[in-house]
Write a protein that holds these residues in place. Sequence first.
Motif, PDB file in Angstrom:
ATOM      1  N   VAL A  45      45.463  44.933  40.723  1.00 37.43           N
ATOM      2  CA  VAL A  45      44.938  43.983  41.710  1.00 37.43           C
ATOM      3  C   VAL A  45      43.415  43.891  41.603  1.00 37.43           C
ATOM      4  O   VAL A  45      42.842  42.802  41.573  1.00 37.43           O
ATOM      5  N   ILE A  46      42.757  45.046  41.527  1.00 36.02           N
ATOM      6  CA  ILE A  46      41.296  45.102  41.454  1.00 36.02           C
ATOM      7  C   ILE A  46      40.768  44.334  40.242  1.00 36.02           C
ATOM      8  O   ILE A  46      39.782  43.590  40.319  1.00 36.02           O
ATOM      9  N   SER A  47      41.413  44.520  39.102  1.00 32.45           N
ATOM     10  CA  SER A  47      40.898  43.966  37.842  1.00 32.45           C
ATOM     11  C   SER A  47      40.939  42.448  37.779  1.00 32.45           C
ATOM     12  O   SER A  47      40.353  41.849  36.880  1.00 32.45           O
ATOM     13  N   LYS A  48      41.598  41.803  38.739  1.00 31.35           N
ATOM     14  CA  LYS A  48      41.680  40.343  38.748  1.00 31.35           C
ATOM     15  C   LYS A  48      40.572  39.692  39.582  1.00 31.35           C
ATOM     16  O   LYS A  48      40.393  38.474  39.559  1.00 31.35           O
ATOM     17  N   PHE A  49      39.834  40.499  40.334  1.00 25.78           N
ATOM     18  CA  PHE A  49      38.736  39.945  41.122  1.00 25.78           C
ATOM     19  C   PHE A  49      37.519  39.694  40.231  1.00 25.78           C
ATOM     20  O   PHE A  49      37.302  40.423  39.256  1.00 25.78           O
ATOM     21  N   PRO A  50      36.700  38.687  40.561  1.00 25.26           N
ATOM     22  CA  PRO A  50      35.525  38.374  39.733  1.00 25.26           C
ATOM     23  C   PRO A  50      34.609  39.557  39.477  1.00 25.26           C
ATOM     24  O   PRO A  50      34.020  39.663  38.402  1.00 25.26           O
ATOM     25  N   ARG A  51      34.493  40.467  40.445  1.00 21.53           N
ATOM     26  CA  ARG A  51      33.595  41.606  40.252  1.00 21.53           C
ATOM     27  C   ARG A  51      34.055  42.517  39.115  1.00 21.53           C
ATOM     28  O   ARG A  51      33.251  43.261  38.544  1.00 21.53           O
ATOM     29  N   PHE A  52      35.337  42.465  38.766  1.00 21.07           N
ATOM     30  CA  PHE A  52      35.880  43.379  37.769  1.00 21.07           C
ATOM     31  C   PHE A  52      36.548  42.665  36.587  1.00 21.07           C
ATOM     32  O   PHE A  52      37.173  43.320  35.759  1.00 21.07           O
ATOM     33  N   SER A  53      36.449  41.371  36.523  1.00 16.95           N
ATOM     34  CA  SER A  53      37.124  40.635  35.449  1.00 16.95           C
ATOM     35  C   SER A  53      36.112  39.993  34.508  1.00 16.95           C
ATOM     36  O   SER A  53      34.911  39.970  34.781  1.00 16.95           O
ATOM     37  N   GLU A  54      36.627  39.476  33.395  1.00 12.73           N
ATOM     38  CA  GLU A  54      35.813  38.794  32.392  1.00 12.73           C
ATOM     39  C   GLU A  54      34.619  39.674  31.988  1.00 12.73           C
ATOM     40  O   GLU A  54      34.781  40.810  31.635  1.00 12.73           O
ATOM     41  N   GLN A  55      33.401  39.104  32.081  1.00  9.31           N
ATOM     42  CA  GLN A  55      32.219  39.841  31.624  1.00  9.31           C
ATOM     43  C   GLN A  55      31.871  41.017  32.520  1.00  9.31           C
ATOM     44  O   GLN A  55      31.036  41.860  32.160  1.00  9.31           O
ATOM     45  N   ASN A  56      32.493  41.096  33.695  1.00 11.45           N
ATOM     46  CA  ASN A  56      32.218  42.202  34.615  1.00 11.45           C
ATOM     47  C   ASN A  56      33.253  43.323  34.519  1.00 11.45           C
ATOM     48  O   ASN A  56      33.329  44.176  35.407  1.00 11.45           O
ATOM     49  N   TYR A  57      34.026  43.325  33.446  1.00 10.53           N
ATOM     50  CA  TYR A  57      35.080  44.322  33.275  1.00 10.53           C
ATOM     51  C   TYR A  57      34.529  45.750  33.310  1.00 10.53           C
ATOM     52  O   TYR A  57      35.182  46.676  33.799  1.00 10.53           O
ATOM     53  N   GLY A  58      33.300  45.914  32.837  1.00 11.27           N
ATOM     54  CA  GLY A  58      32.700  47.249  32.806  1.00 11.27           C
ATOM     55  C   GLY A  58      32.529  47.867  34.185  1.00 11.27           C
ATOM     56  O   GLY A  58      32.401  49.083  34.319  1.00 11.27           O
ATOM     57  N   ASN A  59      32.546  47.026  35.226  1.00 12.55           N
ATOM     58  CA  ASN A  59      32.398  47.557  36.590  1.00 12.55           C
ATOM     59  C   ASN A  59      33.586  48.402  37.021  1.00 12.55           C
ATOM     60  O   ASN A  59      33.492  49.129  38.013  1.00 12.55           O
TER      61      ASN A  59
END
Length: 673
Positions: free
Chosen positions: A401-415
Amino acid sequence: MKTITKENQNKEQEIQEKINMCIDNSESFCFDAGAGAGKTYALVKSIKHILQDQDKRRLLKDRSQKILCITYTNAAKDEILDRIGYNSEIKISTIHDFLWEFISIQQILLIHEHREKLRDEQIKAEEQEEQFIENYSLDKNIFEKKVSDKRFLDVFYKNCHERADPFWKAIRVHDDFWGNYKFSFGKFKDAVKAVNRVVKYSQALEDNPSKVEYRPTQNRDNLAKNIISHDTLLDYCKKIIEEYDILQQMLLDSYPYIFVDEYQDTDKKVIDIISCVKKYAEDKNKSFTVGYFGDALQSIYRDGIGTLPNIDEYELIQKKFNRRSTTQIISVIEKVRNDGFGQQSIYENNEGESCEFYLTNIDFDLSEFLKKNDLTENTVCLLLKNNDIATKRGFSELLDVISKFPRFSEQNYGNINNEFLQKNSLHIGWFLREILEFVKFIECIIDDRSTVNQVIHFMPELTASKITFDRFSKLIKNIRLKLANIETMTIQECIVQLCQIDEGDKAIRNIFSINDENDDVMTYIKNRALDYLFFSDEGNSESLDKFFGVKFKKFENWHNYIFDKSMDTGIKYYTLHGSKGLEFDNVIVVLQDNFAKRDDYCKQFFENYNNSILNEKGQKRFNEVRNLLYVACSRAKKKLYVIYETEQFKDDKLVEKIGKIFPNVERIETEQE
């Protein structure tokens, strides 16, 4: 039985004597030691050296001075305290706790700094508002009046986490004025919040703050309420201490010795603060010693400095002995470092089994490997992929669930590593820290061993001070009744149930920093989640409902991973990042190429091993993997297995490159479906 030769004992003592000599001569130093060298041991010995010198100790006492030891985590602080014991002449503290204790009495300076920040943030909000008004050719007075109206704001925040269509419907039902415009969904919400920030900041400036407060449990600033969080505390301290000589003098007069543990993980602002005190001492010809203890190559966190700035200003003392691992493991990690450091075992009879490196395809079965090699006890598996660790530790649904939010997806995956799986809770994302605090509160309530103080810690100070033992007992009983079915409850259901109890409601409002008693708790928390998870606020209720619909048990499993509460099994699972500072008899390191939005994460390291002509970007990527592999492999005491899952496992040139680090490279080809 392992033994240390007399020669190595003498060499180790000579290294400590170099540190002691720096201390005696008021010379600042950097103690750079490899993994397993005993950095904490050297730190403790350095403190004891001062305390055992009667002249130094008398001076400390006569001048009401202390030795200051700054640690990266509370766990490190506790470990040092365990080794030294309580002593009034030593102050061991995490940096945030120490800085706040030091600066909190300087309220005039803090208020000045806070007013400056309020003005800066007010200007930013005004510019954001002006840009929106200009883009849509709006009348500023009318727009501000509309979006500042309390009834509008009630509707706005109640529907803020909804999707665009239901959001606009609710807004236009409230006031058909908004039907005349077609605003960008996210930009409109940003503009509304900007207008109201301007109002709050203006009011705060007009009221003239009388006190600035730092709350360790507060996970982000509430500037209008004069409450600051971790990062802002560092900003204020750096600016204030660097500007005022008197504060540098106060630090110098109070702490003639400052030791920094794990310097490579320390924020640069902290290094800057200490450096300005050091320069002040030099200018005034005052006795002052700074000692940095760490290992630059164990820098794997984005907020740490890594290599100590201006290291030529410090006496560099290196310790190349390893007290943890076998000779074979030390040989491997020395090659991983690839900087000619020269680490060696301090023991003369420290031979062990060879380190095994397995090259396999991406369908490798780790469980089968563990059984086959009888690695079912005293074994830790260090996994690179977040999905793998989440599955093993029982919170894969939450990660998904977390990984689909903008803060953790695409270029922000490292977060995901930086803010969700970060083992230092201070660096967990601010909203996620609040969720962790809530989970901790429930665990504390359920645990029969919890003390009254541990429970009321989560409540506002005023509530905690008034609660009687009888009322406390009833509270625990009521909460446990509400949470009787916690195994099947979602985290939202837990929050809602606790809000039905007066003290439970107050605790939740305290944990999530809800200052207005009129705010609906669940709506407020969802809006905070929206701010954090979506950046631009272009979120929707469906996505947030999935997050708050995850079972509490999954959040508890995540909490237990972050705080090292291992599962009841002979095999423990950590991420490579999460293993830092730990040690285990048997270590299995699992590597992959497809990680951090790269398809050559480990391959780039192995292919460029000994390549001295990498460009800046390539060198940065190489160093990132090198440091992480170095940290992971150096956790092993007796046995080390490295498993590299790659589609290139048949590449002979790759095997040749890997063979320069690992002497035994074996291919394991699994059947692919």
